[in-house]
Design an enzyme around this catalytic site. Structure first.
Site, PDB file in Angstrom:
ATOM      1  N   SER A  64       0.867  -1.172   0.000  1.00  0.00           N
ATOM      2  CA  SER A  64       0.000   0.000   0.000  1.00  0.00           C
ATOM      3  C   SER A  64       0.897   1.212   0.000  1.00  0.00           C
ATOM      4  CB  SER A  64      -0.877  -0.015   1.253  1.00  0.00           C
ATOM      5  OG  SER A  64      -1.373   1.286   1.510  1.00  0.00           O
ATOM      6  N   LYS A  73       1.542  -2.254   5.493  1.00  0.00           N
ATOM      7  CA  LYS A  73       0.430  -3.121   5.121  1.00  0.00           C
ATOM      8  C   LYS A  73       0.838  -4.136   4.055  1.00  0.00           C
ATOM      9  CE  LYS A  73      -4.456  -2.238   4.876  1.00  0.00           C
ATOM     10  NZ  LYS A  73      -5.072  -2.396   3.598  1.00  0.00           N
ATOM     11  N   ASN A 114      -1.367  -6.714   1.842  1.00  0.00           N
ATOM     12  CA  ASN A 114      -2.727  -7.185   1.580  1.00  0.00           C
ATOM     13  C   ASN A 114      -2.734  -8.557   0.913  1.00  0.00           C
ATOM     14  OD1 ASN A 114      -4.095  -4.836   2.495  1.00  0.00           O
ATOM     15  ND2 ASN A 114      -3.438  -3.776   0.639  1.00  0.00           N
ATOM     16  N   ARG A 167     -33.952 -19.734 -33.990  1.00  0.00           N
ATOM     17  CA  ARG A 167     -32.830 -18.927 -33.478  1.00  0.00           C
ATOM     18  C   ARG A 167     -33.484 -17.818 -32.676  1.00  0.00           C
ATOM     19  NH1 ARG A 167     -28.558 -16.506 -37.541  1.00  0.00           N
ATOM     20  NH2 ARG A 167     -28.788 -18.662 -38.259  1.00  0.00           N
TER      21      ARG A 167
END
Lengths: 496, 496, 496, 496
Positions: D318, D324, D326, D358
């Protein structure tokens, strides 16, 4: 107030109300399925000497759904998030009245998810039997229609417009193809519905303790004898002390056999693919039935009139408009088909949200969604069987509608055949000339037959050859062969 | 067999079983709603002299749901695809017993879709009242939590990891924001639920004939007088011969007023946006409630322990594991939220499939899907109100969890503040140095506080300023202001 | 290999390919929207003296999407789960080339979710403008059709069958009603799309630090002046030291104003109702457009022939079948409508799965689903505008189809009018007699007119009255009034 | 403007961007698949003497996707509702440049749906190969984890709370079970993807004319020889005049073989179960992968810390919060899993809406939805393989978390074992006593071990037996056997 005042009887579910699938998936049937799982487990334990044999009759007597109050169970189910907990309390209290030791002979080593998941599978299997039968009935009827109408010329429609000639037989065969594909797979899945038996955390821990406890071999043999012939298959030492490595798994396998469920590789408490697979094939049944309904709804419109639903007393009438006859079977099938994807999405989303060893909410979503899919598929299959067996086919209307487009319906063939005759030695040049003739015909400047006659020398294309070229019945390709391929491919299944 | 044996009591729907929303949407309540629509219409016609006033009491006596057999109606509903047709037959038969002319005073000029759609709206309105109340209760409780915990420091988590400090008060305020947004809109939609009154084809044709027939003014006045005070609002000539341009529409407006429904611009038989709009906001209620449940389920895990659900007798226990206390309220809310999108998709797909002046199946899909959404939203709102009012908050656990990340939880601030102090005159160069300190701290080579102290001269950053910099409670931004903005924005609504 | 070799150009999305909505939601447009958010934020900070004013031109020069490589950004986005992180790196590198301090003047106090969510809203607003315009065009065209065809008698169809006479004008007005309801709400939602600006954890913490830092008032004023006229609205002390309680929020409000987005009560990082509300109304646009397409597809079938799509060069032809003209506009609209519910379910499920202060996966689901809904609604609206403006209406075919049912189309009226004439003094007895006449007519035992003439004495029902009774054009109820109500209700909107 | 400016590169689809599945399903790859179908068909016709052999090299030269403009094709596709029509025009023009007769050797007897559906299946098969490989890689890695951690005690969690001891090995084995179930089925479905070859109306009419035309045996043999070794399998008279019953079908079978697709019983133009079956199993892959991601996301939270994702340069960081890390792989997998049900619902709804020969819009919905499912499953499988191979397991954290519940984690076993010791001769009476001890322990009135020691005489339960009873590692049931069952069941598949 009467508890039934708060109940649902299918009033807002006409697609399935009153069908066997609805009855077989009612709350009371689900209670019965849970009781059946508990009872068979007590029997397994008694057969192998782990609970006293004389507790079994007491549990049997208590294992009747009508002894319990579904509305009260539903309300009490909120306390623990599932209905097994209150049912178990009531079942034990009831059984105890018949035998003092019965209460402790129930639910040993099990967890509520074991009971609920296995009961769901049991309920599903019971409902599926009839659904498969209805699909086979429909398939057989469609095969007859396909065969009978292999020469019934109709117009094929693509993007709503007339394209080429075809036969109603091929349309019926294509319907059959869808129904039989879904039905075959449904029957297969129905035979693979697994027992859930993992204990509180999927490790079979309590079950292992239970299986591993010394068993009095005499008692086990006695119990097996007392429990009657089905118990005769029990090997004397099975699951006993001498068998402590495989005991718990062997007991679970016995239970699966008794319940008619598959014995899975492992418990599947947070691995919900058995549920998603069942849901997907039920949704496919709805897809296949929906296609039929869509076509019938179109083709039975007054302006088309090629088909009509079978009439039945009290069906399709309108109180306000006395001339009206509504294609109610198809309307109900279509409504079921429209509801399917949402329920399938619920089940997939629930499965994808699983976490831990029992999920925190996604498990609970499956129950109602799976039941609704069973009902919708059951309702659709039942109405489809009736529809297929009684469908009124109007070949003369098919001819009339085909005539709207006239010879233009074989314009593809004309283009392929006549263009080379008009290309004047320059390959491809004939196409524009044929398109020009078609445009003249569309502008009402003559029939296409006459315009072609004028454009192509008779020695290149004789009158007879021209007439043959323009005959829709001569341009249906492999219609008959495809009917044979489809009907023969599914003949055995639909008559099994 | 007892018809209730085929009924559902909510056994497989723990998220909503036993709630007011479930009771108010039962089959019998729906029958009552249909009867109410029929009765009020008879009253409108009597008030305006179009049916004899003395038929009204007979219709009143026949308009009690408990006189009818829901199971039988559900089964008979298949004949016409909806339950109005059989109910109408039974209602007329019943009313005729009280007054010979009552049967013909019922359902004049109406079609079954008028009754069914209007009854659906009526049933929805009745269920919505309680749902909105529960949402307000929850909102008010969350506002209290937000205010009370504006100083309760907790860690904010993004992509599951600790990001920055925040307060539990702000979390509660954000929950409130979702609940109040959905609740406000739900209340608005509840007030706009429209009457359906278009006749067999949406043209009001029979109604126009009925409205346009010469009315005996005396009779109309008499009827109005006989029918009691509410009828006093009837203008004598309203809808009569002298009023033939607005007659039918004026009668419909009267009915809307009597039923407490909105008088729409036009019938909406195949324009289902009133249904999709209601469904979408019910789904939004589930979204907002689901967010709360997801957070509570996480934060009440033993490893986090920041929250606990309110305890209640008989809730959350496990028979097998006596130490266990399950967060059942949140589990049920989450399960409701997971089921919502599928039902919304059903309703949207049905609406998108509408055709003609009454659709050939898609209309029928809405009924059960809308009912389920009402129940799920009702179940979620009821549990949420209880959860919000009794939620146990554990600030000390929040502090403990915050401490896992320690000073690193304000690393964003450190980066922004300290990096410029370390850039040695070269802008941006300090970032790498701070990152290096963070990495050392992560590698347990010292606390971040000490590493920072060592790295930054005390004359640039005093000890006091450093301590302040590292205090999570000092880095919560606009937490308090946002709590105020949110709570004040919805204060009026949640207390109305 | 060329990056475009891995790209999508809409080849498998014919419902939206080539439309403005698709272009305005391309990856490059989304990059542009992200850059616009970053740039405007830098401007806000410069205006208020928080970054040097001379950094702004450098950021402006770097804020052109074509400077960046979308394919590479997409690939690098996986590292952090979103494209803001790599874009920001590239943007800073680019800006730095123009001004050494520009890099640090970008993204201050923001988090990647702020940029991404705000850019999504910005992209949505840009696409919505054209969608609303197309819906108004369609609405205005339908209003004209409604007015012009208020006397064009057609048959109303319910459950696929003929019910009563109606007018094509009313059908067009009902289409308009759906389009305008959805369009009105879409325009409203488009005006409420909120800015996201909460910082890493939704607390605005870094932003608060930033806002609270002493601002050099002179610098701020200088910057504002330098930044040109729009900055003139900046209060000198706004967001400054003297204003530290409201500073961060005031800065966010400035940004919202610059971007033309709403300033929300609070950040909505895990409260996704702004997204679900937008998605729901886009789905409603698809519902309303889908209804029109379903009807056009039916009514332009060769057997019905009541409508035809406007012809256009290169549209609707079939290479193989030269006579064929496919209703391609309606096919594409219908395909868009069929895809809507699934995307809405994705967005609802994502929102319901939110947790923490930024969710662990559900946020990421929204982006593509919301974009697809914008494109589908945009594609449907564009084709609908063209369809509505050029729709070919064939009153003579409507009459021809109505004639299939003949006088029976007014059987409701006959029942209501004639039955009392035949009841022989016994109320209700006449109904069976009329039904009997209807049945005789259905069985080809005479025209209903003749059968009625024979059954009812001429002094009770004159020849003239009988003819009038049987005239479909006389039994269209409030058709004209409803057209007026609908068209006048939406007239202002559709012409705004 | 550059066409790529309107393209998508996956910027809003991080779950799949940059993966092989995305590349293999790009617009250019789809164009290539369509060209491959056309080319192989020309080869079949050349091998059997129906088109000149020397046209083949010209078609080969023109069958390179990079010769065509995807953006322009997408835009032109709207005219006919599908991209085959414009591509065919361009392909013919291109081929004609290499050989004058090549244009007319292309697409003979085919319809655009034949090309598009077959190309979809071809593209799917190409993408599926890699997805299956990734699933096998993940399965093999999970099997290793399961085996290695069969003795790693962890706590099982149900409804978010601690329930019983288990092992991480069993959790990994259960993950494997889901992945392998879905993967096995996916591999099976990948091998059954059918050719579509039915001509304009599914009757193979033009094809039948083509097949039935007299073939110059010499030319056919020459062509086969000229076309190289693969053509050697052509029987001389195959599909020729002498073979008019099976000719068209035999030609289609040849094409299927060349393309590596299954030869279906019949064309499936409006019987879309091949598509729904593929979509359902792709959704199941997402379900199974989603379960793993949900668990990893939970267990790698700082408060639990039992697992960590493998670190990789540039992943999980981050910019704002340097501490951090993640769990991005799991976030992306979970986001893919959340999006799955909506796409599956789209495909099911489309299939259920099929009509005619169709469909009028539902066919068009499938393309993008199926592609998205391929990409999501491909993205999830690729990330899962990486996750499974590098997953960091922290047994010490598992022990620490287990200790939160302490001896209470085996309360189920204590209840089963100790209650009978305390019942004082009255069966069942001991349960309340044990519950009482548990409650005392929960109220911190002593450890459960001590309370039990005080309550149960040592001659009934020795100290040693008590210690054994309370050891979590001794209460893991069949954990090891289940690991063996699961890993051995799928061992062959995951290593094939």
């Amino acid at each position: 107030m009467n508890p039934a005042d708060h109940a649902d009887f299918g009033l807002l579910s006409p697609a399935s109300a009153g069908t066997a699938a609805s009855r077989l998936t009612s709350d009371y049937q689900f209670i019965q399925a849970m009781l059946d799982v508990e009872l068979e487990w007590t029997r397994v334990l008694a057969d192998t000497g782990r609970v006293p044999a004389d507790a079994v009759p007491a549990v049997e007597q208590a294992s009747r759904a009508d002894l319990y109050d579904a509305a009260a169970l539903a309300e009490r189910a909120q306390g623990g998030g599932n209905p097994v907990i209150p049912l178990l309390a009531d079942l034990r209290a009831e059984a105890k009245q018949h035998h003092p030791g019965a209460a402790s002979a129930i639910h040993k080593g099990a967890t509520s998810q074991d009971i609920l998941d296995s009961a769901l599978m049991l309920m599903a299997r019971r409902a599926l039997a009839g659904i498969v039968t209805d699909l086979k009935t429909a398939a057989a009827a469609l095969a007859r229609q396909a065969d009978q109408h292999r020469g019934t010329i109709t117009v094929a429609r693509t993007l709503t417009q007339h394209s080429l000639p075809s036969t109603f037989g091929l349309k019926a065969a294509n319907w059959l193809s869808g129904i039989a594909q879904a039905g075959t797979r449904l029957e297969q899945v129905a035979g693979e519905l697994p027992l859930q038996w993992g204990g509180a955390a999927g490790t079979m821990a309590a079950l292992t303790d239970l299986a591993g406890r010394p068993v009095n071999p005499t008692a086990a043999a006695d119990n097996a004898a007392a429990a009657g012939p089905t118990a005769g298959t029990a090997a004397p030492n099975d699951g006993g002390a001498a068998n402590d490595d495989g005991g718990a798994l062997a007991l679970a396998a016995r239970l699966a056999e008794r319940l008619g469920l598959a014995d899975p590789v492992a418990p599947w408490q947070t691995n919900r693919l058995p549920v998603t697979a069942l849901a997907a094939v039920l949704a496919d049944v709805l897809v296949a039935a929906g296609k039929v309904a869509n076509d019938v709804l179109l083709l039975s419109r007054p302006e088309l009139g090629e088909l009509a639903e079978p009439a039945a007393e009290g069906r399709g009438g309108s109180s306000a408009m006395p001339q009206k006859q509504n294609p109610v079977l198809s309307v109900l099938i279509r409504s079921a088909a429209l509801a399917g994807p949402g329920h399938l999405a619920q089940i997939q989303a629930a499965a994808a949200g699983a976490i831990d060893e029992r999920p925190d909410g996604s498990w609970h979503v499956e129950w109602q969604a799976l039941r609704q899919l069973l009902r919708l598929a059951g309702g659709a299959a039942a109405r489809l069987a009736e529809l297929a067996e009684g469908l009124v086919v109007r070949p003369e209307q098919m001819r009339r509608n085909l005539a709207i487009t006239g010879e233009l319906v074989v314009s593809e063939r004309i283009m392929a055949t006549v263009a080379p005759m008009l290309d004047g030695g320059s390959p491809g040049a004939g196409k524009a000339k044929v398109q020009n003739l078609v445009n003249q015909s569309l502008a009402n400047q003559g029939t296409l037959a006459q315009l072609l006659r004028d454009a192509v020398p008779v020695d290149v294309l004789s009158d007879e050859a021209l007439a043959e070229l323009l005959d829709p019945a001569g341009y249906i390709g492999q219609s008959s062969e495809l009917i044979d391929r489809i009907t023969s491919h599914y003949a055995e299944w639909s008559h099994s």
